[in-house]
Motif scaffolding. Structure first.
Motif, mmCIF file in Angstrom:
data_model
loop_
_atom_site.group_PDB
_atom_site.id
_atom_site.type_symbol
_atom_site.label_atom_id
_atom_site.label_comp_id
_atom_site.label_asym_id
_atom_site.label_seq_id
_atom_site.Cartn_x
_atom_site.Cartn_y
_atom_site.Cartn_z
ATOM 1 N N PRO A 105 12.403 21.948 -77.941
ATOM 2 C CA PRO A 105 13.009 21.417 -76.725
ATOM 3 C C PRO A 105 14.452 20.976 -76.950
ATOM 4 O O PRO A 105 14.808 20.479 -78.017
ATOM 5 C CB PRO A 105 12.121 20.208 -76.401
ATOM 6 C CG PRO A 105 11.619 19.756 -77.739
ATOM 7 C CD PRO A 105 11.444 21.010 -78.544
ATOM 8 N N GLY A 106 15.261 21.172 -75.913
ATOM 9 C CA GLY A 106 16.605 20.625 -75.909
ATOM 10 C C GLY A 106 16.589 19.291 -75.184
ATOM 11 O O GLY A 106 15.773 18.419 -75.478
ATOM 12 N N ARG A 107 17.469 19.135 -74.216
ATOM 13 C CA ARG A 107 17.546 17.872 -73.474
ATOM 14 C C ARG A 107 16.519 17.900 -72.334
ATOM 15 O O ARG A 107 16.781 18.375 -71.235
ATOM 16 C CB ARG A 107 18.946 17.666 -72.897
ATOM 17 C CG ARG A 107 20.067 17.789 -73.901
ATOM 18 C CD ARG A 107 20.037 16.720 -74.957
ATOM 19 N NE ARG A 107 20.377 15.400 -74.449
ATOM 20 C CZ ARG A 107 20.554 14.347 -75.232
ATOM 21 N NH1 ARG A 107 20.416 14.456 -76.537
ATOM 22 N NH2 ARG A 107 20.853 13.168 -74.720
ATOM 23 N N ILE A 108 15.336 17.400 -72.635
ATOM 24 C CA ILE A 108 14.264 17.296 -71.650
ATOM 25 C C ILE A 108 14.150 15.830 -71.239
ATOM 26 O O ILE A 108 14.256 14.933 -72.082
ATOM 27 C CB ILE A 108 12.914 17.781 -72.223
ATOM 28 C CG1 ILE A 108 13.072 19.171 -72.872
ATOM 29 C CG2 ILE A 108 11.857 17.813 -71.124
ATOM 30 C CD1 ILE A 108 13.390 20.293 -71.928
ATOM 31 N N ALA A 109 13.945 15.582 -69.960
ATOM 32 C CA ALA A 109 13.940 14.205 -69.442
ATOM 33 C C ALA A 109 12.669 13.475 -69.860
ATOM 34 O O ALA A 109 11.678 13.419 -69.143
ATOM 35 C CB ALA A 109 14.064 14.227 -67.921
ATOM 36 N N TYR A 154 19.193 18.252 -67.213
ATOM 37 C CA TYR A 154 18.126 18.144 -68.196
ATOM 38 C C TYR A 154 16.916 18.924 -67.687
ATOM 39 O O TYR A 154 16.694 19.044 -66.471
ATOM 40 C CB TYR A 154 17.724 16.684 -68.404
ATOM 41 C CG TYR A 154 18.702 15.852 -69.206
ATOM 42 C CD1 TYR A 154 19.918 16.368 -69.646
ATOM 43 C CD2 TYR A 154 18.387 14.536 -69.534
ATOM 44 C CE1 TYR A 154 20.799 15.591 -70.385
ATOM 45 C CE2 TYR A 154 19.272 13.748 -70.277
ATOM 46 C CZ TYR A 154 20.477 14.287 -70.692
ATOM 47 O OH TYR A 154 21.349 13.522 -71.433
ATOM 48 N N GLY A 155 16.116 19.416 -68.611
ATOM 49 C CA GLY A 155 14.879 20.067 -68.218
ATOM 50 C C GLY A 155 13.807 19.035 -67.893
ATOM 51 O O GLY A 155 13.939 17.849 -68.208
ATOM 52 N N THR A 156 12.745 19.485 -67.266
ATOM 53 C CA THR A 156 11.616 18.604 -66.976
ATOM 54 C C THR A 156 10.506 18.856 -67.990
ATOM 55 O O THR A 156 10.394 19.967 -68.528
ATOM 56 C CB THR A 156 11.069 18.833 -65.562
ATOM 57 O OG1 THR A 156 10.448 20.144 -65.505
ATOM 58 C CG2 THR A 156 12.182 18.752 -64.518
ATOM 59 N N PRO A 157 9.675 17.840 -68.248
ATOM 60 C CA PRO A 157 8.536 18.068 -69.140
ATOM 61 C C PRO A 157 7.645 19.209 -68.664
ATOM 62 O O PRO A 157 7.075 19.940 -69.484
ATOM 63 C CB PRO A 157 7.798 16.721 -69.098
ATOM 64 C CG PRO A 157 8.870 15.725 -68.815
ATOM 65 C CD PRO A 157 9.790 16.426 -67.848
ATOM 66 N N GLU A 158 7.539 19.381 -67.344
ATOM 67 C CA GLU A 158 6.697 20.456 -66.800
ATOM 68 C C GLU A 158 7.268 21.827 -67.148
ATOM 69 O O GLU A 158 6.511 22.765 -67.441
ATOM 70 C CB GLU A 158 6.568 20.294 -65.288
ATOM 71 C CG GLU A 158 5.767 19.081 -64.849
ATOM 72 C CD GLU A 158 6.491 17.759 -65.044
ATOM 73 O OE1 GLU A 158 5.811 16.703 -65.170
ATOM 74 O OE2 GLU A 158 7.751 17.755 -65.088
ATOM 75 N N GLU A 159 8.588 21.969 -67.119
ATOM 76 C CA GLU A 159 9.204 23.243 -67.489
ATOM 77 C C GLU A 159 8.931 23.565 -68.958
ATOM 78 O O GLU A 159 8.665 24.719 -69.323
ATOM 79 C CB GLU A 159 10.708 23.195 -67.224
ATOM 80 C CG GLU A 159 11.063 23.217 -65.753
ATOM 81 C CD GLU A 159 12.546 23.041 -65.500
ATOM 82 O OE1 GLU A 159 13.110 23.830 -64.719
ATOM 83 O OE2 GLU A 159 13.146 22.099 -66.080
#
Length: 260
Positions: A185-189, A224-229
């Protein structure tokens, strides 16, 4: 696309919050029987209640993955409760930030135990189940496997160890029809990223909002990405749809990492 996850048995590590929680939810939504785990039984109970209120069923078992006996009990309980293990999602919280001169031998040892040796032990204990019908192992790491992150020396070091292990095991486990991959993961919220943003803000004496905006400006998708993504990618790798993918390292970072 039918992912064929119905009635598959999945163990998701560090799943009371953040990425692990999102992965557990997505696997359960696809029909898998899921065991969640963390060191905090209260959080596990809360997650189970929250999931049930949303029509998602999971089991839970408290375990500290830096404790080898806890890992043995976790694998045993999961196998007995679910009827085996088909999918193992290895995950662990990141070690503290800092620079080389600030870390002691104890800091290095703790990070090794949490972020690399725990994965080794979990795979070792789950192998007998995974060998029965083939299976999937997904090792969650960090975008630092492609581009080191300043101030996260411990993470940069041991996350790369996960990649080396994964690539090697992809060949050793292939005869048993076990596929193993790394997801970075990169920048995930998540709370972890929020902590790092606050840490950097304090260090630079600026607001957290400024740090977040700087980070977003470095991501082609500008967010930022979401945990769901992130969970969607892990779920794909856990499914039959990924039947020709093993030994790979997959970034989920919105294009942030510039390395090839």
């Amino acid at each position: 696309m039918d992912l064929n996850l119905k009635n598959k048995n999945a163990l998701v590590i560090a799943s009371s919050q953040g990425l692990g929680k999102a992965v557990a939810a997505q696997l359960a939504k696809e029909g898998a029987r899921v065991m969640i785990t963390s060191r905090d039984e209260g959080k596990l109970q809360s997650v189970q209640t929250e999931f049930r209120e949303n029509g998602i069923e999971v089991e839970y078992f408290r375990a500290d993955i830096t404790n080898p006996e806890d890992i043995k009990q976790l694998i045993k309980h999961t196998s007995e409760t679910l009827g085996g293990i088909d999918i193992l999602v290895n995950n662990a919280g990141g070690p503290p930030g800092g620079t080389f001169e600030t870390f002691t031998d104890e800091d290095w040892e703790k990070a090794f135990q949490l972020n690399l040796l725990s994965y080794v032990r979990l795979i070792r204990e789950a192998l007998s189940d995974l060998k029965k019908n083939g299976g999937r192992i997904i090792n969650i790491a960090s975008s630092s496997i492609k581009q080191p992150i300043p101030g996260l020396l411990l993470s940069n070091t041991f996350r790369l160890g996960i990649v080396g292990m994964t690539k090697t095991l992809s060949e050793e486990l292939a005869p048993y029809h076990i596929l193993i991959n790394t997801v970075a993961p990169g920048r995930i919220a998540t709370d972890r990223v929020d902590y790092l943003d606050q840490h950097n803000a304090d260090k630079q004496n600026v607001s957290k909002e400024e740090i977040v905006e700087r980070a977003k400006s470095m991501i082609p998708l500008r967010r930022y990405g979401t945990p769901e993504e992130f969970a969607n990618v892990v779920t794909f790798l856990a499914s039959d749809a990924s039947s020709y993918v093993t030994g790979s390292s997959i970034l989920v970072d919105g294009g942030m990492v510039k390395a090839l």
